[in-house]
Structure formats: C-alpha cells, structure tokens
Motif scaffolding. Structure first.
Motif, PDB file in Angstrom:
ATOM      1  N   MET A  53       0.821  -1.227   0.000  1.00 23.56           N
ATOM      2  CA  MET A  53       0.000   0.000   0.000  1.00 23.56           C
ATOM      3  C   MET A  53       0.848   1.267   0.000  1.00 23.56           C
ATOM      4  SD  MET A  53      -2.917  -0.775   2.791  1.00 23.56           S
ATOM      5  CE  MET A  53      -4.249  -1.926   2.518  1.00 23.56           C
ATOM      6  N   LYS A  88      -0.463   1.783  -9.581  1.00 26.47           N
ATOM      7  CA  LYS A  88      -1.840   1.790  -9.047  1.00 26.47           C
ATOM      8  C   LYS A  88      -2.511   3.144  -9.310  1.00 26.47           C
ATOM      9  CE  LYS A  88      -3.446  -1.077  -6.383  1.00 26.47           C
ATOM     10  NZ  LYS A  88      -4.193  -2.284  -6.773  1.00 26.47           N
ATOM     11  N   TYR A  89      -1.702   4.197  -9.193  1.00 27.43           N
ATOM     12  CA  TYR A  89      -2.207   5.565  -9.429  1.00 27.43           C
ATOM     13  C   TYR A  89      -2.693   5.725 -10.881  1.00 27.43           C
ATOM     14  CZ  TYR A  89      -1.778  10.602 -10.373  1.00 27.43           C
ATOM     15  OH  TYR A  89      -1.997  11.893 -10.774  1.00 27.43           O
ATOM     16  N   PHE A 131     -15.991  -0.103  -6.466  1.00 28.59           N
ATOM     17  CA  PHE A 131     -14.813  -0.771  -5.922  1.00 28.59           C
ATOM     18  C   PHE A 131     -14.106   0.101  -4.896  1.00 28.59           C
ATOM     19  CE2 PHE A 131     -11.092   1.380  -7.720  1.00 28.59           C
ATOM     20  CZ  PHE A 131     -11.673   2.162  -8.708  1.00 28.59           C
ATOM     21  N   LYS A 189      -9.450   4.293 -14.213  1.00 27.74           N
ATOM     22  CA  LYS A 189     -10.699   3.636 -13.812  1.00 27.74           C
ATOM     23  C   LYS A 189     -11.730   4.672 -13.315  1.00 27.74           C
ATOM     24  CE  LYS A 189     -12.496  -0.479 -11.817  1.00 27.74           C
ATOM     25  NZ  LYS A 189     -12.291  -1.851 -11.447  1.00 27.74           N
ATOM     26  N   LEU A 207      -5.860   3.618 -11.184  1.00 30.57           N
ATOM     27  CA  LEU A 207      -7.004   4.253 -10.506  1.00 30.57           C
ATOM     28  C   LEU A 207      -7.505   5.471 -11.270  1.00 30.57           C
ATOM     29  CD1 LEU A 207      -6.230   4.401  -6.658  1.00 30.57           C
ATOM     30  CD2 LEU A 207      -8.156   3.291  -7.762  1.00 30.57           C
ATOM     31  N   SER A 208      -6.561   6.273 -11.777  1.00 32.91           N
ATOM     32  CA  SER A 208      -6.953   7.493 -12.506  1.00 32.91           C
ATOM     33  C   SER A 208      -7.806   7.131 -13.709  1.00 32.91           C
ATOM     34  CB  SER A 208      -5.724   8.269 -12.986  1.00 32.91           C
ATOM     35  OG  SER A 208      -4.893   8.566 -11.914  1.00 32.91           O
ATOM     36  N   GLU A 232     -10.147   0.870  -2.907  1.00 32.49           N
ATOM     37  CA  GLU A 232      -8.692   0.681  -2.888  1.00 32.49           C
ATOM     38  C   GLU A 232      -8.132   1.508  -1.734  1.00 32.49           C
ATOM     39  OE1 GLU A 232      -7.385  -2.012  -5.748  1.00 32.49           O
ATOM     40  OE2 GLU A 232      -6.178  -0.891  -4.293  1.00 32.49           O
ATOM     41  N   ILE A 233      -7.114   0.986  -1.092  1.00 32.42           N
ATOM     42  CA  ILE A 233      -6.484   1.746  -0.010  1.00 32.42           C
ATOM     43  C   ILE A 233      -4.995   1.848  -0.323  1.00 32.42           C
ATOM     44  CG2 ILE A 233      -6.106   1.911   2.494  1.00 32.42           C
ATOM     45  CD1 ILE A 233      -8.361  -0.166   2.842  1.00 32.42           C
ATOM     46  N   GLY A 234      -4.429   3.032  -0.136  1.00 28.15           N
ATOM     47  CA  GLY A 234      -2.980   3.147  -0.321  1.00 28.15           C
ATOM     48  C   GLY A 234      -2.541   4.544  -0.716  1.00 28.15           C
ATOM     49  N   LEU A 235      -1.226   4.654  -0.914  1.00 30.51           N
ATOM     50  CA  LEU A 235      -0.594   5.933  -1.246  1.00 30.51           C
ATOM     51  C   LEU A 235      -1.149   6.527  -2.545  1.00 30.51           C
ATOM     52  CD1 LEU A 235       1.698   7.986  -0.670  1.00 30.51           C
ATOM     53  CD2 LEU A 235       3.296   6.383  -1.728  1.00 30.51           C
ATOM     54  N   ALA A 236      -1.480   5.653  -3.495  1.00 30.79           N
ATOM     55  CA  ALA A 236      -2.001   6.140  -4.778  1.00 30.79           C
ATOM     56  C   ALA A 236      -3.264   6.980  -4.576  1.00 30.79           C
ATOM     57  CB  ALA A 236      -2.303   4.961  -5.700  1.00 30.79           C
ATOM     58  N   GLY A 237      -4.075   6.624  -3.586  1.00 29.05           N
ATOM     59  CA  GLY A 237      -5.299   7.370  -3.303  1.00 29.05           C
ATOM     60  C   GLY A 237      -4.979   8.801  -2.891  1.00 29.05           C
ATOM     61  N   ASN A 266       4.310   1.346  -0.997  1.00 24.09           N
ATOM     62  CA  ASN A 266       5.493   1.314  -1.857  1.00 24.09           C
ATOM     63  C   ASN A 266       5.279   2.246  -3.055  1.00 24.09           C
ATOM     64  OD1 ASN A 266       6.986   0.298  -4.311  1.00 24.09           O
ATOM     65  ND2 ASN A 266       7.988  -0.857  -2.694  1.00 24.09           N
ATOM     66  N   PRO A 267       6.126   3.280  -3.205  1.00 22.29           N
ATOM     67  CA  PRO A 267       5.881   4.284  -4.251  1.00 22.29           C
ATOM     68  C   PRO A 267       5.881   3.714  -5.665  1.00 22.29           C
ATOM     69  CG  PRO A 267       7.535   5.062  -2.707  1.00 22.29           C
ATOM     70  CD  PRO A 267       7.297   3.624  -2.383  1.00 22.29           C
ATOM     71  N   TRP A 291      -2.244  10.480  -3.749  1.00 22.82           N
ATOM     72  CA  TRP A 291      -1.784  11.185  -4.958  1.00 22.82           C
ATOM     73  C   TRP A 291      -2.969  11.585  -5.836  1.00 22.82           C
ATOM     74  CZ3 TRP A 291       2.549   7.152  -6.435  1.00 22.82           C
ATOM     75  CH2 TRP A 291       3.627   7.298  -5.555  1.00 22.82           C
ATOM     76  N   LEU A 292      -3.947  10.681  -5.909  1.00 22.37           N
ATOM     77  CA  LEU A 292      -5.115  10.957  -6.750  1.00 22.37           C
ATOM     78  C   LEU A 292      -5.907  12.145  -6.196  1.00 22.37           C
ATOM     79  CD1 LEU A 292      -6.597  10.001  -9.256  1.00 22.37           C
ATOM     80  CD2 LEU A 292      -7.836   8.356  -7.864  1.00 22.37           C
ATOM     81  N   LYS A 346      -9.578  -5.891  -3.889  1.00 24.01           N
ATOM     82  CA  LYS A 346      -8.506  -6.873  -4.070  1.00 24.01           C
ATOM     83  C   LYS A 346      -9.038  -8.231  -4.533  1.00 24.01           C
ATOM     84  CE  LYS A 346      -5.218  -4.743  -0.945  1.00 24.01           C
ATOM     85  NZ  LYS A 346      -4.494  -4.079  -2.019  1.00 24.01           N
ATOM     86  N   GLN A 360       2.672   1.761  -6.086  1.00 23.47           N
ATOM     87  CA  GLN A 360       1.573   2.722  -6.025  1.00 23.47           C
ATOM     88  C   GLN A 360       1.525   3.647  -7.236  1.00 23.47           C
ATOM     89  OE1 GLN A 360      -1.068   2.918  -3.709  1.00 23.47           O
ATOM     90  NE2 GLN A 360      -0.271   0.873  -3.307  1.00 23.47           N
ATOM     91  N   PHE A 361       2.682   3.857  -7.868  1.00 25.38           N
ATOM     92  CA  PHE A 361       2.673   4.675  -9.081  1.00 25.38           C
ATOM     93  C   PHE A 361       1.811   4.016 -10.158  1.00 25.38           C
ATOM     94  CE2 PHE A 361       4.368   5.543 -13.337  1.00 25.38           C
ATOM     95  CZ  PHE A 361       4.103   6.911 -13.402  1.00 25.38           C
TER      96      PHE A 361
END
Lengths: 45, 485
Positions: free
Chosen positions: A13, A22-23, B452, A29, A26-27, B454-459, A15-16, B461-462, B228, A19-20
């Motif tokens: 969750m 994932k970012y 859906f 999606k 997510l964007s 999601e949990i994490g750092l990406a959220g 780890n950059p 940043w978003l 997940k 997560q990059f």
C-alpha cells in the motif's frame, strides 16, 4: 489496536513504485466510471 | 438575448456559469449572485483542518475571474423569489441584497430568463443545541475558516499531549440526520495520522460517532464493492481500516446537545448517553435556506418552489422504504411549476433518503440524509447548463440532457493521511449513486466492476491531483472544459 492490515499488505500500500502503477490504473478507472456517461432512469413512451 | 442568473458560486453554481459563458455568445448575459467573494475547493478543507494546507491554497477570488470572462458578478445574497414578477416588474426576478462595498444593504431586483439555484445547503448548526463551530471544544471543517480554526485548536491540543495530557477526540456527525459522513471519515483518518506524525498517538483515544446504522453507510445505504479481487461490504472495509488505526466507533447515534467537552446523544436502542471529549469535529445537519417565493400579486407561493430545498422533477410521493424506486430521483433538476428555474447540486430537494430509515425506540428518526458531493453537483450543474444552452439556441425548451443520481457514477477519494510518500487514501467509486435494485438485484443495487475500493498511497496522490486539476478548471485556464466534472 488490532493489526488488520498485514505488514506485507502495508508494504504494498505504501510502496511508491507499486503505487505509481496503481495511481495510473485508478486514474483511468475513475475517469471511465465518472466520465463514462450518465442519463435518466425513466422509460419514455 | 437571454439573461441567465446563477445563484451561488460553489461547485454547482460556478460549473453552470462557466459552461454557460463558454458556450453562449456574448449577446447573452450570465449573472452570478453569491454572498461569498471566493471560490473554495471544499474537498481540500480536510487538509486545512490538519494544518497541511493554507486556506489560500484552496481558494481564489471570484470577481477578477468573472470580470475577465465577462460574467456579471454581484456579491449579494438572495432574499426572495418572484417567478412571475410583480405589479411593477413584468419579468421574473430574484430580490437580492448586496453584502459588501458601497451598495452594502441595498436591494435589487435581478431579472432573469432562466434561473439556476446553486445555493447549496445551509449549515444548520442551530439544529443541535450547543453545536457552534469553535465553541464547547467542538469544531467544523465545512468551510475554510472553520477548518483553520479547527487546526489552531487541534495544534494546541497536540502541544498539550506532548506535555503528557491524555486526550479524547470525537469525530463524526452532530445530528440525527446529518450527511457528509465522508468528510468526517477523511478528517478522523487524517487526525489519526497527524497524531502519529507528532508521536502522540498513544496519548489519544479517538472515537467515531455517527448516525449511520453501520460503518461505511455514508448515507448511501452502504455498498457491496470489489476489493482486491474479493467482493466485500463497505462496512467490512471501513471496520478493517478503523480497527487497524485503533479508532473506536459509536453508531446509530443522534447527537442532540453539545456542552463544553460533552456530546449528548440518543442511540437506536433508545438510550440517552454522553460522550466526553477534548476536541470534537461534528458535521451539522444541512437544510434549505428558508427562501420565500411570491407570485405576481404578492401571494406566498413558497410551496411551489421549496420543500426545504428546491422542488424539482423528482417524485415526492411519500412511500415506505420498500417501495422507493430509483425513478423517484430527478433527471433534469427543473422546477415543475416554473420551467425556467433549475436547482442542481445540493440545492434540490431529494425525494427521500438513500439509506434505510431507522427510528430509535423513542421514535427519533436517526437516518443519514442523502449525500450530494462535488462530483454529482458538478455533473448536474453541467446538465442544467447544457439544457438551457440548447433551449436558447433552438428557441424552444430542450431537456435532452439528463442525469439521475440513479444512473450516474461517483468517486469518493477519501484522504486517509497527508504526505507525498507517507500519505494514504481510501478510494471508493460507486455506480450508480442511488442503488438500482431492479437493474442490479444481486449486488445490492450497484454494478460491481464500477463499485470498488482501494487503499494506499495512490489514493493520496489521486486526491492531490484532483485538488490541482479542479482548481485549474475552476480558474477557467486554457482547455479547462476538457476536464470532466
């Protein structure tokens, strides 16, 4: 405090690099869901 | 030439005004009436409330932008609605009163061909006795000034905790029918992370108090979501987060009175209890602004326009929960009595709640009100603007643009802590916002792939990306319209 998120899950969750990607995912999606259209719900005869 | 008056310059009012101005030629007039001098990106108030952003980062002045874009701006508040005009004014108008400058206190009849009511909600603090932002150790993050004040006092408490003080922090909803649980959810997770950063987490007991029946209800009856690769209920996901962060919770609570460090509430079992705290952030209930409307002969016609919030093309027939339908929700946000009046965003009266209504054993209605966050506010405002633009261009009424909350997706990118490498976010999307049990009978009214979490750092940043993107869009910088609402 109960550890409900394991150390491995937490690593993923936060780890950059992971997560990059994932970012990006997510964007896209979120964009697809939100900008993917909207409309009415009533039948028009 | 048409004159379109937009009341309010929040997300829905500003979105409507900017699209109208972009798509209509200069011969048509766009007028914005708002008592506020600034546009504020409300979702980032959370970060002002933990001292990670200054309010100037989330707002900008409206007057220079509107002057540059040829939008007439009146810093005034709406007083009364006159959709038929009056004995001396043939055109429909809104009576407004200026709030600043040389004209302060002066009233003006602002006539219109089309009216967009984007006045949003009134923050109804007075509905809960003693719930006054900044008093009784209870704060709010509903506006940037409230959020700044909340941070000043949280920071002072953190200093005391560093000196050895044990503290109780209470965050959630401050009324039986509050909405916006999402904002309180973000704030509790951000506060928890700030306490860890300040190394005082072990000095604090953090408690969530809410009118929700279950965690993760968010005023939307909860949801079944993909997480997940699994299908999970939203309350299971939020329970996991709260347990992991050591946050306690009190559910089904109607906070009814606040005293200095004391929150009195009634729960669904009909028990009257009290929770003590050193710092609280409680979301008030929302209400309409109490506007009055009059016909040409000055007769009161408020019930034609308002039912608390503004009446639109929803089905307001009272029905039991089991008979609620997604078709009850409005599609065009047009007032049925006056077809040149629209109310997108939070200004429209919802037909009913989304969450199942529940009463305490004493008969107190404890049900979250339906949320209408920034995303649906922006989308519905654009729908209204597009219909007005088509009507003006075609010379006849056009309502081809439709967007029911029962056929619209929304994303809730909830910050769970600030920090470029240490931040976190709980990203939840839902489609549709209002569950459609006929279309998706096996998945609690929603489409699983589009609902859906999601949990994490990406959220984080978003959410940060959305902050900068939407402020860019609101400032109407080049190609702003390419960014979706």
């Amino acid at each position: 405090m109960t550890e409900r998120i394991s150390k491995y899950q937490r690593f993923k969750m936060m780890n950059p690099i992971i997560q990059f990607f994932k970012y990006i995912y997510l964007s896209i999606k979120v964009l697809v869901i939100v900008a993917g259209g909207h409309g009415g719900t009533r039948q028009v005869n | 030439m048409a004159r379109i008056v937009v009341l309010g310059a929040g997300i829905s009012g500003h979105v409507a005004a900017s699209h109208l101005r972009r798509k209509l030629s200069k011969e048509h007039e766009v007028v914005v009436v708002s008592p506020n001098s600034n546009y504020q990106w409300i979702p980032s108030n959370i970060w002002v409330g933990i001292g990670r952003m200054k309010s100037k980062q989330i707002l900008f002045p409206l007057a220079p932008l509107y002057k540059k874009k040829h939008i007439d701006f009146k810093q005034a508040k709406a007083m009364t609605f006159h959709p038929e005009g009056d004995q001396t004014e043939n055109k429909p108008y809104v009576l407004v009163e200026y709030v600043v400058g040389d004209k302060k206190g002066q009233q003006e009849k602002v006539t219109y061909d089309y009216l967009i009511n984007g006045t949003g909600p009134k923050l109804n603090f007075e509905a809960t006795e003693g719930l006054i932002p900044g008093q009784n150790k209870a704060y709010s993050v509903c506006t940037y000034t409230h959020a700044e004040h909340a941070w000043e006092n949280l920071e002072a408490l953190i200093k005391e905790m560093k000196q050895g003080k044990k503290a109780k922090i209470l965050i959630g909803t401050g009324h039986a029918k509050s909405t916006c649980q999402g904002a309180a959810f973000e704030y509790i997770l951000n506060v928890e992370q700030e306490l860890r950063k300040h190394k005082v987490r072990d000095m604090a007991e953090i408690t969530w108090i809410s009118n929700e029946y279950q965690l993760g209800d968010f005023g939307m009856d909860g949801m079944l979501l993909s997480y997940k690769g699994m299908t999970m209920k939203s309350h299971e996901m939020i329970e996991m987060v709260f347990e992991d962060r050591g946050i306690k919770w009190i559910l089904g609570s109607a906070v009814n009175k606040i005293e200095d460090g004391l929150a009195h509430y009634e729960n669904l079992d009909g028990e009257f209890k009290t929770e003590t705290y050193d710092f609280a952030m409680l979301i008030p209930s929302f209400s309409g602004h109490g506007f009055k409307a009059y016909d040409k002969n000055d007769q009161d016609i408020t019930e034609k326009l308002f039912k608390g919030f503004m009446i639109v093309d929803a089905d307001y027939t009272p029905r039991p929960y089991e008979e609620w339908s997604v078709q009850d929700w409005p599609e065009t946000y047009q007032n049925p009595s006056y077809n040149n009046i629209f109310a997108p965003g939070i200004a429209f009266a919802p037909p009913h709640a989304i969450s199942k209504p529940r009463k305490s054993k004493n008969g107190t209605d404890i049900t979250p009100a339906p949320p209408r966050t920034g995303m649906p506010s922006g989308i519905t405002a654009k729908i209204v603007a597009d219909n007005i633009i088509d009507s003006i261009k075609n010379g006849k009424e056009s309502l081809s643009h439709k967007g029911s909350m029962g056929n619209m997706g929304a994303a809730c990118i909830a910050s769970a802590g600030y920090g470029l490498t240490s931040g976190s976010g709980v990203s939840i999307t839902t489609f549709p916002i209002v569950p459609d049990y006929n279309k998706y009978p096996k998945t609690q009214g929603r489409q699983l792939g589009k609902t859906f979490g999601e949990i994490g750092l990406a959220g984080h940043w978003l959410k940060l990306t959305l902050h900068y993107a939407f402020i860019y869009k609101a400032k109407m910088k080049p190609f702003w319209w390419l960014l979706p609402e």
